[in-house]
Design a protein around this motif. Structure first.
Motif, PDB file in Angstrom:
ATOM      1  N   LYS A  60       1.038  -1.311   0.137  1.00  0.00           N
ATOM      2  CA  LYS A  60       0.124   0.039   0.056  1.00  0.00           C
ATOM      3  C   LYS A  60       0.884   1.191   0.076  1.00  0.00           C
ATOM      4  N   THR A  61       0.149   2.201  -0.454  1.00  0.00           N
ATOM      5  CA  THR A  61       0.811   3.590  -0.637  1.00  0.00           C
ATOM      6  C   THR A  61       0.172   4.615   0.017  1.00  0.00           C
ATOM      7  N   GLY A  62       0.901   5.908   0.589  1.00  0.00           N
ATOM      8  CA  GLY A  62       0.213   6.849   1.075  1.00  0.00           C
ATOM      9  C   GLY A  62       1.008   8.307   0.796  1.00  0.00           C
ATOM     10  N   THR A  63       0.695   9.007   1.700  1.00  0.00           N
ATOM     11  CA  THR A  63       1.333  10.451   1.855  1.00  0.00           C
ATOM     12  C   THR A  63       2.367  10.442   3.138  1.00  0.00           C
ATOM     13  N   VAL A  64       3.583  10.694   2.932  1.00  0.00           N
ATOM     14  CA  VAL A  64       4.408  10.841   4.177  1.00  0.00           C
ATOM     15  C   VAL A  64       4.200  12.035   5.188  1.00  0.00           C
ATOM     16  N   VAL A  65       3.834  11.944   6.246  1.00  0.00           N
ATOM     17  CA  VAL A  65       3.734  13.008   7.047  1.00  0.00           C
ATOM     18  C   VAL A  65       4.924  13.151   7.675  1.00  0.00           C
ATOM     19  N   ALA A  66       5.546  12.182   8.354  1.00  0.00           N
ATOM     20  CA  ALA A  66       6.851  12.270   9.212  1.00  0.00           C
ATOM     21  C   ALA A  66       7.678  11.159   8.444  1.00  0.00           C
ATOM     22  N   SER A  67       8.923  11.791   8.018  1.00  0.00           N
ATOM     23  CA  SER A  67       9.798  10.999   7.289  1.00  0.00           C
ATOM     24  C   SER A  67      10.483   9.692   8.362  1.00  0.00           C
ATOM     25  N   TYR A  68      10.887   8.839   7.640  1.00  0.00           N
ATOM     26  CA  TYR A  68      11.535   7.732   8.606  1.00  0.00           C
ATOM     27  C   TYR A  68      12.741   7.666   9.092  1.00  0.00           C
ATOM     28  N   ILE A  69      12.954   7.523  10.390  1.00  0.00           N
ATOM     29  CA  ILE A  69      14.124   7.381  11.007  1.00  0.00           C
ATOM     30  C   ILE A  69      14.140   6.029  11.630  1.00  0.00           C
ATOM     31  N   PRO A  70      15.238   5.221  11.577  1.00  0.00           N
ATOM     32  CA  PRO A  70      15.327   3.696  12.104  1.00  0.00           C
ATOM     33  C   PRO A  70      15.370   3.681  13.536  1.00  0.00           C
ATOM     34  N   PRO A  71      14.942   2.560  14.409  1.00  0.00           N
ATOM     35  CA  PRO A  71      14.941   2.364  15.549  1.00  0.00           C
ATOM     36  C   PRO A  71      16.135   2.812  16.354  1.00  0.00           C
ATOM     37  N   LEU A  72      16.309   3.361  17.605  1.00  0.00           N
ATOM     38  CA  LEU A  72      17.269   3.760  18.250  1.00  0.00           C
ATOM     39  C   LEU A  72      17.518   3.357  19.694  1.00  0.00           C
ATOM     40  N   PRO A  73      17.652   1.952  19.648  1.00  0.00           N
ATOM     41  CA  PRO A  73      17.852   1.622  20.890  1.00  0.00           C
ATOM     42  C   PRO A  73      19.194   1.999  21.702  1.00  0.00           C
ATOM     43  N   THR A  74      19.208   1.900  23.020  1.00  0.00           N
ATOM     44  CA  THR A  74      20.442   2.587  23.786  1.00  0.00           C
ATOM     45  C   THR A  74      21.220   1.442  24.092  1.00  0.00           C
ATOM     46  N   GLU A  75      22.576   1.638  23.962  1.00  0.00           N
ATOM     47  CA  GLU A  75      23.896   0.896  24.207  1.00  0.00           C
ATOM     48  C   GLU A  75      23.590   0.138  25.467  1.00  0.00           C
ATOM     49  N   ASP A  76      23.704  -1.120  25.771  1.00  0.00           N
ATOM     50  CA  ASP A  76      23.512  -1.952  26.954  1.00  0.00           C
ATOM     51  C   ASP A  76      22.124  -1.731  27.701  1.00  0.00           C
ATOM     52  N   GLY A  77      21.169  -1.047  26.944  1.00  0.00           N
ATOM     53  CA  GLY A  77      19.787  -0.981  27.503  1.00  0.00           C
ATOM     54  C   GLY A  77      18.935  -2.028  27.134  1.00  0.00           C
ATOM     55  N   GLY A  78      19.338  -3.309  26.619  1.00  0.00           N
ATOM     56  CA  GLY A  78      18.545  -4.100  26.307  1.00  0.00           C
ATOM     57  C   GLY A  78      17.726  -3.901  25.120  1.00  0.00           C
ATOM     58  N   THR A  79      16.727  -4.731  24.767  1.00  0.00           N
ATOM     59  CA  THR A  79      15.674  -4.627  23.404  1.00  0.00           C
ATOM     60  C   THR A  79      14.625  -3.659  23.885  1.00  0.00           C
ATOM     61  N   VAL A  80      14.231  -2.978  22.801  1.00  0.00           N
ATOM     62  CA  VAL A  80      13.053  -2.182  22.721  1.00  0.00           C
ATOM     63  C   VAL A  80      11.994  -2.696  22.020  1.00  0.00           C
TER      64      VAL A  80
END
Length: 366
Positions: A180-200
């Motif tokens: 599916k396609t649509g209109t981008v409202v906020a551009s994509y940034i990848p996930p940003l887990p913190t080092e040694d902070g475990g999974t998010v």
């Protein structure tokens, strides 16, 4: 090899398969791909019940979202062809993986399911969106929001979400097995887990729209990172609304409860450091909870520093010195350097006047 041979052997090579180094071994795909199921099928209803159980197990409902009907079969699919480092061509242009155009067995585990793990380097580009809506909503429009409730790390998250992606005016019509396609409202940034902070947890939420959003004059913009990290739909601060011209229009037409929710988990990799460097932001550091720090100090303590202060009774109760009959002694059980003859026969003192244990006296016979 020169340690065992007068001369290095001919044709000696060390092979390093960088393509498979430190990558996750994903399980085999199931026989039935639920992503292709119609929402009125019995198989989908069984999967819907499973999804509700998993959302509660992973504390998505009701801790983060009040509820969700799960009446849309949503699949956000990443390409699964990422690399551990950014790859550029001969012209120093970043090589971007092509988006997925179909649902197949190869990209099954690069799909947001119900808490599955995906390597961070596979998530550097926006996903392809597939979904099947009920027949009554075939002409409806939807808004996709991808956000993280655990930023900067799960034990100490912000009050809001980290907004990773927002796309509106996604039509439910057309082939269900095509993206599916649509209109981008906020551009994509990848996930940003913190080092040694475990999974998010990364949540993919699909909201039904009451009408189409006119975003013709609103171009997608790159939102400052600080404003992305405290995002809540329908509760967004005015500054973020000013930075995202189409956000107010989207909030006016989307429902407060998502029609479908899926989520996956990921953890820190070198791409997080590269992202913060590219935007000129300081990378957050993981700060353990005080109770966790105390536990780590206890586990790291040397055996000789541990002393017996109490014993457990057969019924599970703890004796800290009040039950003299159990200890078989007349003196207090608060062991110090003056305790000697008053101790139970089960306790043996060493030369330093401290009780001997298996940790500091080895295997001994009582």
């Amino acid at each position: 090899p020169h340690l065992f041979n007068p001369e290095p052997p001919a044709d000696f090579f060390l092979y390093w398969n960088v393509d498979s180094f430190a990558t996750t071994s994903y399980p085999p795909s199931p026989a039935v791909d639920y992503r292709c199921l119609a929402v009125d099928s019995p198989a989908w209803q069984a999967h819907r019940e499973l999804s509700n159980r998993m959302l509660r197990k992973h504390e998505v409902i009701p801790q983060i979202l009040g509820s969700t009907p799960q009446n849309v079969n949503l699949a956000c699919v990443w390409s699964g062809t990422g690399t551990t480092r950014a790859t550029k061509d001969e012209n120093d242009v970043l090589i971007v993986a092509s988006p997925e155009k179909s649902l197949n067995r190869r990209n099954f585990w690069f799909t947001s399911h119900l808490g599955n793990y995906i390597d961070l380097h596979e998530l550097q580009q926006p996903p392809s969106v597939f979904f099947t809506a009920p027949d009554a909503d075939k002409d409806s429009l939807y808004t996709l929001v991808i956000a993280c409730p655990d930023y900067p790390y799960r034990t100490n998250p912000n009050e809001g979400f980290l907004l990773n992606y927002m796309v509106s005016n996604i039509s439910a019509s057309g082939d269900a097995l095509s993206p599916k396609t649509g209109t981008v409202v906020a551009s994509y940034i990848p996930p940003l887990p913190t080092e040694d902070g475990g999974t998010v947890r990364q949540m993919c939420m699909l909201f039904k729209q009451s009408s189409q959003v006119d975003l013709s004059g609103d171009q997608p913009v790159s939102v400052p990172f600080e404003e992305r990290s405290n995002f809540r739909l329908h509760e967004t601060n005015n500054k973020l609304r000013q930075l995202l011209p189409g956000l107010s229009k989207v909030e006016a037409v989307v429902e407060s409860t998502p029609a479908a929710v899926s989520f996956f988990t990921t953890k820190w990799d070198i791409q997080v450091q590269e992202y913060y460097q590219s935007v000129g932001e300081a990378e957050p550091a993981f700060s353990p909870d005080e109770s966790d720090e105390a536990l780590l100090q206890y586990l790291a303590a040397a055996p000789e520093s541990m002393r017996i202060r109490s014993r457990y009774l057969a019924d599970g109760a703890r004796n800290d010195g009040g039950n003299m009959n159990f200890w078989g002694q007349r003196n207090s059980t608060n062991i110090d350097n003056t305790a000697s003859a008053g101790l139970s026969q089960r306790t043996h003192l060493g030369a330093d006047r401290k009780p001997l244990t298996r940790a500091n006296a080895g295997q001994f016979t009582l």
